[in-house]
Design a protein around this motif. Structure first.
Motif, PDB file in Angstrom:
ATOM      1  N   TYR A 213       0.676  -1.284   0.062  1.00  0.00           N
ATOM      2  CA  TYR A 213      -0.180  -0.119  -0.081  1.00  0.00           C
ATOM      3  C   TYR A 213       0.738   1.203  -0.090  1.00  0.00           C
ATOM      4  O   TYR A 213       0.512   2.432  -0.303  1.00  0.00           O
ATOM      5  CB  TYR A 213      -1.076   0.014   1.130  1.00  0.00           C
ATOM      6  CG  TYR A 213      -0.473  -0.185   2.423  1.00  0.00           C
ATOM      7  CD1 TYR A 213      -0.573  -1.333   3.013  1.00  0.00           C
ATOM      8  CD2 TYR A 213       0.048   0.885   3.222  1.00  0.00           C
ATOM      9  CE1 TYR A 213       0.086  -1.535   4.388  1.00  0.00           C
ATOM     10  CE2 TYR A 213       0.534   0.569   4.479  1.00  0.00           C
ATOM     11  CZ  TYR A 213       0.536  -0.603   4.923  1.00  0.00           C
ATOM     12  OH  TYR A 213       1.011  -0.816   6.122  1.00  0.00           O
ATOM     13  N   THR A 216       1.314   1.750  -3.686  1.00  0.00           N
ATOM     14  CA  THR A 216       0.298   2.485  -4.094  1.00  0.00           C
ATOM     15  C   THR A 216      -0.003   3.826  -3.937  1.00  0.00           C
ATOM     16  O   THR A 216      -0.306   4.609  -4.863  1.00  0.00           O
ATOM     17  CB  THR A 216      -1.009   1.553  -3.421  1.00  0.00           C
ATOM     18  OG1 THR A 216      -0.988   0.227  -3.592  1.00  0.00           O
ATOM     19  CG2 THR A 216      -2.496   2.091  -3.909  1.00  0.00           C
ATOM     20  N   ARG A 233       1.237   6.279  10.187  1.00  0.00           N
ATOM     21  CA  ARG A 233       0.210   5.777  10.877  1.00  0.00           C
ATOM     22  C   ARG A 233      -0.015   4.286  11.124  1.00  0.00           C
ATOM     23  O   ARG A 233      -0.357   3.860  12.021  1.00  0.00           O
ATOM     24  CB  ARG A 233      -1.097   6.455   9.979  1.00  0.00           C
ATOM     25  CG  ARG A 233      -2.485   6.455  10.656  1.00  0.00           C
ATOM     26  CD  ARG A 233      -3.448   6.818   9.784  1.00  0.00           C
ATOM     27  NE  ARG A 233      -4.704   6.484  10.475  1.00  0.00           N
ATOM     28  CZ  ARG A 233      -5.889   7.106  10.910  1.00  0.00           C
ATOM     29  NH1 ARG A 233      -5.676   8.624  10.660  1.00  0.00           N
ATOM     30  NH2 ARG A 233      -6.737   6.975  11.420  1.00  0.00           N
ATOM     31  N   ASN A 234       0.474   3.631  10.167  1.00  0.00           N
ATOM     32  CA  ASN A 234       0.458   2.259  10.085  1.00  0.00           C
ATOM     33  C   ASN A 234       1.592   1.479  11.239  1.00  0.00           C
ATOM     34  O   ASN A 234       1.515   0.697  11.744  1.00  0.00           O
ATOM     35  CB  ASN A 234       0.676   1.553   8.759  1.00  0.00           C
ATOM     36  CG  ASN A 234      -0.526   1.903   7.912  1.00  0.00           C
ATOM     37  OD1 ASN A 234      -1.749   1.317   8.133  1.00  0.00           O
ATOM     38  ND2 ASN A 234      -0.627   3.070   7.044  1.00  0.00           N
ATOM     39  N   TRP A 306      -7.651   3.603  17.243  1.00  0.00           N
ATOM     40  CA  TRP A 306      -8.016   4.620  16.314  1.00  0.00           C
ATOM     41  C   TRP A 306      -7.088   4.872  15.059  1.00  0.00           C
ATOM     42  O   TRP A 306      -7.456   4.791  13.884  1.00  0.00           O
ATOM     43  CB  TRP A 306      -7.886   6.115  17.038  1.00  0.00           C
ATOM     44  CG  TRP A 306      -8.105   7.058  16.015  1.00  0.00           C
ATOM     45  CD1 TRP A 306      -9.124   7.768  15.587  1.00  0.00           C
ATOM     46  CD2 TRP A 306      -6.871   7.982  15.681  1.00  0.00           C
ATOM     47  NE1 TRP A 306      -8.652   8.859  14.723  1.00  0.00           N
ATOM     48  CE2 TRP A 306      -7.544   8.993  14.866  1.00  0.00           C
ATOM     49  CE3 TRP A 306      -5.626   8.016  16.206  1.00  0.00           C
ATOM     50  CZ2 TRP A 306      -6.551   9.895  14.342  1.00  0.00           C
ATOM     51  CZ3 TRP A 306      -4.714   9.034  15.434  1.00  0.00           C
ATOM     52  CH2 TRP A 306      -5.211   9.903  14.705  1.00  0.00           C
ATOM     53  N   LEU A 307      -5.871   4.187  15.391  1.00  0.00           N
ATOM     54  CA  LEU A 307      -4.685   4.292  14.353  1.00  0.00           C
ATOM     55  C   LEU A 307      -5.029   3.259  13.280  1.00  0.00           C
ATOM     56  O   LEU A 307      -4.944   3.321  11.856  1.00  0.00           O
ATOM     57  CB  LEU A 307      -3.389   3.841  14.713  1.00  0.00           C
ATOM     58  CG  LEU A 307      -2.774   5.276  15.576  1.00  0.00           C
ATOM     59  CD1 LEU A 307      -1.380   4.535  16.334  1.00  0.00           C
ATOM     60  CD2 LEU A 307      -2.454   6.315  14.389  1.00  0.00           C
ATOM     61  N   ASN A 308      -5.448   2.108  13.655  1.00  0.00           N
ATOM     62  CA  ASN A 308      -5.691   0.763  12.877  1.00  0.00           C
ATOM     63  C   ASN A 308      -6.907   0.321  13.016  1.00  0.00           C
ATOM     64  O   ASN A 308      -7.140  -0.682  14.001  1.00  0.00           O
ATOM     65  CB  ASN A 308      -4.439   0.036  13.026  1.00  0.00           C
ATOM     66  CG  ASN A 308      -4.698  -0.994  12.007  1.00  0.00           C
ATOM     67  OD1 ASN A 308      -5.564  -1.303  11.125  1.00  0.00           O
ATOM     68  ND2 ASN A 308      -3.503  -1.900  11.454  1.00  0.00           N
ATOM     69  N   PRO A 309      -8.029   0.885  12.354  1.00  0.00           N
ATOM     70  CA  PRO A 309      -9.460   0.127  12.659  1.00  0.00           C
ATOM     71  C   PRO A 309      -9.484  -1.291  12.383  1.00  0.00           C
ATOM     72  O   PRO A 309     -10.464  -1.772  13.069  1.00  0.00           O
ATOM     73  CB  PRO A 309     -10.253   0.979  11.574  1.00  0.00           C
ATOM     74  CG  PRO A 309      -9.476   1.979  11.033  1.00  0.00           C
ATOM     75  CD  PRO A 309      -7.968   1.760  11.254  1.00  0.00           C
ATOM     76  N   ARG A 310      -8.853  -1.896  11.625  1.00  0.00           N
ATOM     77  CA  ARG A 310      -8.900  -3.508  11.336  1.00  0.00           C
ATOM     78  C   ARG A 310      -8.808  -4.142  12.818  1.00  0.00           C
ATOM     79  O   ARG A 310      -9.231  -5.199  13.074  1.00  0.00           O
ATOM     80  CB  ARG A 310      -7.952  -3.838  10.273  1.00  0.00           C
ATOM     81  CG  ARG A 310      -7.950  -5.255   9.883  1.00  0.00           C
ATOM     82  CD  ARG A 310      -7.169  -5.473   8.868  1.00  0.00           C
ATOM     83  NE  ARG A 310      -6.047  -5.180   8.757  1.00  0.00           N
ATOM     84  CZ  ARG A 310      -4.939  -5.407   8.263  1.00  0.00           C
ATOM     85  NH1 ARG A 310      -5.167  -6.266   7.240  1.00  0.00           N
ATOM     86  NH2 ARG A 310      -3.844  -4.953   8.366  1.00  0.00           N
TER      87      ARG A 310
ATOM     88  N   LEU B 126      -3.991  -1.688  -0.607  1.00  0.00           N
ATOM     89  CA  LEU B 126      -4.998  -0.632  -0.009  1.00  0.00           C
ATOM     90  C   LEU B 126      -4.529  -0.502   1.404  1.00  0.00           C
ATOM     91  O   LEU B 126      -4.221  -1.463   1.919  1.00  0.00           O
ATOM     92  CB  LEU B 126      -6.405  -0.889  -0.110  1.00  0.00           C
ATOM     93  CG  LEU B 126      -6.857  -0.735  -1.646  1.00  0.00           C
ATOM     94  CD1 LEU B 126      -8.335  -1.153  -1.662  1.00  0.00           C
ATOM     95  CD2 LEU B 126      -6.852   0.628  -2.107  1.00  0.00           C
ATOM     96  N   PRO B 128      -4.477  -0.474   5.209  1.00  0.00           N
ATOM     97  CA  PRO B 128      -5.568  -0.777   6.118  1.00  0.00           C
ATOM     98  C   PRO B 128      -6.116   0.272   6.964  1.00  0.00           C
ATOM     99  O   PRO B 128      -7.269   0.052   7.648  1.00  0.00           O
ATOM    100  CB  PRO B 128      -4.934  -1.923   6.687  1.00  0.00           C
ATOM    101  CG  PRO B 128      -3.573  -1.446   6.628  1.00  0.00           C
ATOM    102  CD  PRO B 128      -3.385  -0.939   5.240  1.00  0.00           C
ATOM    103  N   ALA B 129      -5.376   1.274   7.238  1.00  0.00           N
ATOM    104  CA  ALA B 129      -5.729   2.185   8.289  1.00  0.00           C
ATOM    105  C   ALA B 129      -6.632   3.214   7.890  1.00  0.00           C
ATOM    106  O   ALA B 129      -7.262   3.982   8.584  1.00  0.00           O
ATOM    107  CB  ALA B 129      -4.476   2.813   8.949  1.00  0.00           C
ATOM    108  N   PHE B 174     -13.516   0.743   5.276  1.00  0.00           N
ATOM    109  CA  PHE B 174     -12.338   0.262   5.319  1.00  0.00           C
ATOM    110  C   PHE B 174     -11.814  -0.812   4.370  1.00  0.00           C
ATOM    111  O   PHE B 174     -12.755  -1.510   4.301  1.00  0.00           O
ATOM    112  CB  PHE B 174     -11.647  -0.150   6.610  1.00  0.00           C
ATOM    113  CG  PHE B 174     -11.491   1.351   7.542  1.00  0.00           C
ATOM    114  CD1 PHE B 174     -10.207   2.025   7.634  1.00  0.00           C
ATOM    115  CD2 PHE B 174     -12.576   1.421   8.463  1.00  0.00           C
ATOM    116  CE1 PHE B 174     -10.447   3.210   8.464  1.00  0.00           C
ATOM    117  CE2 PHE B 174     -12.493   2.753   9.216  1.00  0.00           C
ATOM    118  CZ  PHE B 174     -11.367   3.541   9.146  1.00  0.00           C
ATOM    119  N   HIS B 176     -10.806  -3.831   4.816  1.00  0.00           N
ATOM    120  CA  HIS B 176     -11.032  -5.053   5.312  1.00  0.00           C
ATOM    121  C   HIS B 176     -12.553  -5.189   5.336  1.00  0.00           C
ATOM    122  O   HIS B 176     -12.883  -6.304   5.628  1.00  0.00           O
ATOM    123  CB  HIS B 176     -10.519  -5.247   6.706  1.00  0.00           C
ATOM    124  CG  HIS B 176     -10.783  -4.244   7.599  1.00  0.00           C
ATOM    125  ND1 HIS B 176     -10.522  -3.186   8.008  1.00  0.00           N
ATOM    126  CD2 HIS B 176     -12.155  -4.473   8.577  1.00  0.00           C
ATOM    127  CE1 HIS B 176     -11.024  -2.415   8.917  1.00  0.00           C
ATOM    128  NE2 HIS B 176     -12.114  -3.202   9.505  1.00  0.00           N
TER     129      HIS B 176
END
Lengths: 316, 343
Positions: A213, A216, A233-234, A306-310, B126, B128-129, B174, B176
């Motif tokens: 990504y 990308t 952020r990630n 918050w940083l990583n919603p997954r 893409l 993920p965040a 998102f 996912h």
């Protein structure tokens, strides 16, 4: 998000309860009765029984625990010390801000420097900056916490006179003097965590920079700083986790640092309590540390959600 | 109202949609592209002199096994080669611009704007965040200087264009939360967000189920027709290439070994490698039996044999093939790098 906050807060509360129970059971399972410690070896059995009855020590441990918990939760009352009869709330409110200030400043210093250094190190991989950062990180984790403190005291206070060798000047007595008195302790406190967080930032960002990504984002024509912001952020997720743990952990090192610099923070209260076997005070101080530790981790968890919603979606 | 107007792009010159074999200056022209991998003094060439031409509105397929250098070629056009790889020589011109002479800022003006790219795995490609709408809007804002709301509105129109239902809601989703096919549609929306003239699609359907594959291919084909985009389609799937491409280049061991208009390539292949690839396409009505394969493996990087690199696996090879690098056989638009074709 609200569900997540409630879940995490509930879990934190549960861990606090468990810790408090273990803590209480441990301090109560010491063979010597607090009465024996307070009254001395010559005290008669009657005197001891009387003391235990006065302080409710003759009740079952669970009842004692619930009474202690009730006072703590409903009134914020940590109780009184058996030995000194001092109000422990007063002792904690007097010493906690000092330790808290040292740790907070040390934490901010460590976090800021490590984020900058770790990012530069990852961006300019195998450059002199990277080598310097990696060397610093290895040194920082390998050197025991008290050693830089001793060296700095020797080099900058005994031989030069740049900083006071110890003691704590309250803010009320002038900002400059206050900062001078806490500069070295805060620096010593931050070295280890700076090293750990720099390494974490570097490796995490390096991993993210290799992700599809990121390519990308570049293929979309975003500028370098923008792409880096995406990456950070990630990459920050593991850094935040470790930072949360570090914040709590720093209170442990702060005890030693306060001792070296002769600062009257929580270390004085705790070490005195341990020496005098003042278990009620030990319990109070450790409970305070536990609360701070749990809250720091809770904040780190929520920040990560918050940083990583997954991650949040997976946890919920 | 043309689809272009629908997307709020009216200030760009209309791009003529030209059919196959279009005359005039190509949109993209690659000559003698070499890409090397390595460090310090040990370099291995993974792409060894690729020539490729794409005209405006044309669909050109590049096929080959993994390691043939097709993806590297695609990445080189965007100047997004992985760490450790570099363009060692060659020329690349895009719409009159020398791509190799551009600095990073110049490339960034083209990337995501005049050239869009779709990657193979939409799950990892893409972020993920971030919500997908945010990712598309960021690209739009970078290139068109639109405000947040306007960029999101355009992102919504793009999601609609790539066939995503309820696009307004999906903006906030998102990656996912979306299926593989949806993610590849989002990826496409991102790639065409700023009206590219060239779309590079690197195995866009390889990571998808067969049924979803067909839907995504149909969507891609519709969009490139509607927007008049030239497409460089990278694939190892000859059937897909036959369906959508005007011209095809077959790559082997870092070189284009055969290039032709799609009908010529399928009806009269000149290179034995192409013939063997065609034989390997599975057919539903085939009688049972083992699937045909090409025996042997492609040569390893740094160990490419002299002569024709395909000679060790070739069923038509003769003495000259292992001794000398083959000359180029050419008839009109059709070329092949093979001694057997020249006999």
């Amino acid at each position: 998000m609200l569900v997540l906050i409630l879940r995490r807060a509930g879990f934190s509360l549960f861990s606090l309860l468990v810790v408090s129970l273990i803590l209480f059971a441990l301090t109560r399972s010491i063979p010597d009765s607090p009465a024996r410690i307070v009254l001395g070896d010559e005290a008669t059995e009657e005197q001891i029984a009387q003391f235990e009855a006065d302080h409710g020590l003759d009740r079952p441990v669970l009842v004692q625990y619930l009474a202690w918990l009730e006072r703590l939760v409903l009134h914020g009352d940590l109780g009184r010390s058996f030995t000194t009869r001092l109000d422990m709330n007063a002792q904690v409110t007097e010493t906690l801000p000092v330790t808290l200030e040292l740790v907070c400043i040390g934490f901010v210093v460590a976090l800021t420097i490590s984020l900058v250094l770790g990012t530069l190190s990852a961006l300019w991989r195998d450059s002199p900056v990277d080598y310097a950062a990696r060397l610093l990180a290895v040194l920082g984790v390998s050197i025991p916490g008290f050693w830089p403190a001793l060296v700095l005291v020797l080099a900058l206070t005994v031989e030069r006179d740049w900083f006071p060798p110890g003691g704590f000047v309250p803010l009320g007595e002038g900002l400059a003097e206050h900062l001078r008195s806490i500069a070295l302790p805060c620096l010593c406190l931050s070295v280890f965590y700076m090293a750990v967080l720099t390494r974490m930032t570097r490796s995490s960002l390096l991993e993210v920079l290799g992700q599809d990504y990121m390519r990308t984002a570049r293929a979309a024509g975003l500028s370098r700083p923008r792409v880096l912001l995406y990456g950070l952020r990630n990459a920050l997720v593991p850094v935040v986790t470790i930072a949360g743990v570090s914040f709590g952990h720093m209170f442990g090192l702060a005890l030693i640092i306060e001792r070296v610099f002769n600062i009257g923070g929580m270390s004085r209260a705790l070490l005195t309590a341990i020496q005098q076997r003042d278990y009620a005070l030990v319990q109070a101080v450790v409970m305070m540390f536990t609360i701070i530790f749990v809250v720091a981790n809770l904040i780190a968890d929520l920040l990560n959600a918050w940083l990583n919603p997954r991650l949040a979606a997976r946890a919920a | 109202m043309s689809p272009r107007d629908d997307l709020g792009v009216s200030d760009m010159a209309p791009i003529p949609v030209v059919g196959r074999g279009a005359p005039g200056k190509p949109l993209l022209e690659i000559e003698g592209l070499h890409i090397a991998f390595g460090a310090r003094d040990r370099w291995f060439e993974a792409v060894r002199g690729v020539d490729l031409r794409i005209h405006a509105g044309e669909v050109v397929g590049v096929v080959g096994e993994s390691g043939s250098g097709k993806s590297l070629t695609a990445l080189a056009i965007m100047r997004l080669l992985p760490r450790g790889a570099r363009i060692s020589s060659g020329r690349m011109r895009f719409a009159g611009t020398d791509l190799l002479a551009l600095d990073e800022r110049g490339m960034n003006r083209l990337r995501g704007s005049a050239m869009g790219m779709i990657f193979q795995d939409p799950l990892t490609a893409l972020n993920p965040a971030l919500p997908v709408g945010h990712q598309i809007a960021d690209s739009i804002r970078t290139h068109q200087g639109l405000g947040r709301a306007a960029a999101l509105a355009r992102a919504e129109a793009l999601l609609d264009l790539v066939g995503i239902a309820r696009p307004r809601e999906r903006l906030r989703a998102f990656p996912h939360e979306l299926s593989g096919g949806m993610r590849q549609r989002v990826m496409t929306a991102l790639a065409v967000a700023n009206d590219p003239r060239l779309l590079i699609a690197d195995e866009p359907t390889t990571a998808l189920d067969v049924t979803v594959q067909a839907q995504v291919m149909a969507m891609l084909d519709r969009i490139r027709r509607e927007l008049g985009i030239a497409v460089l389609f990278i694939s190892h799937n000859l059937e897909l290439v036959a369906e959508v491409c005007d011209r095809v280049a077959v790559m082997y061991a870092g070189r284009v070994v055969e290039g032709a208009v799609v009908e010529a390539l399928f009806e009269a292949p000149r290179h034995p490698y192409t013939r063997q690839l065609l034989r390997c396409i599975p057919r539903l009505n085939d009688e049972t039996g083992p699937m045909p394969t090409i025996p042997g493996l492609p040569p390893r990087l740094g160990a490419i044999p002299g002569g024709c690199p395909f000679a060790p696996r070739c069923d038509a090879a003769f003495a000259r093939c292992t001794a000398e690098a083959p000359d180029i056989w050419r008839r009109g638009d059709h070329m092949a790098r093979c001694w057997e074709a020249l006999r």
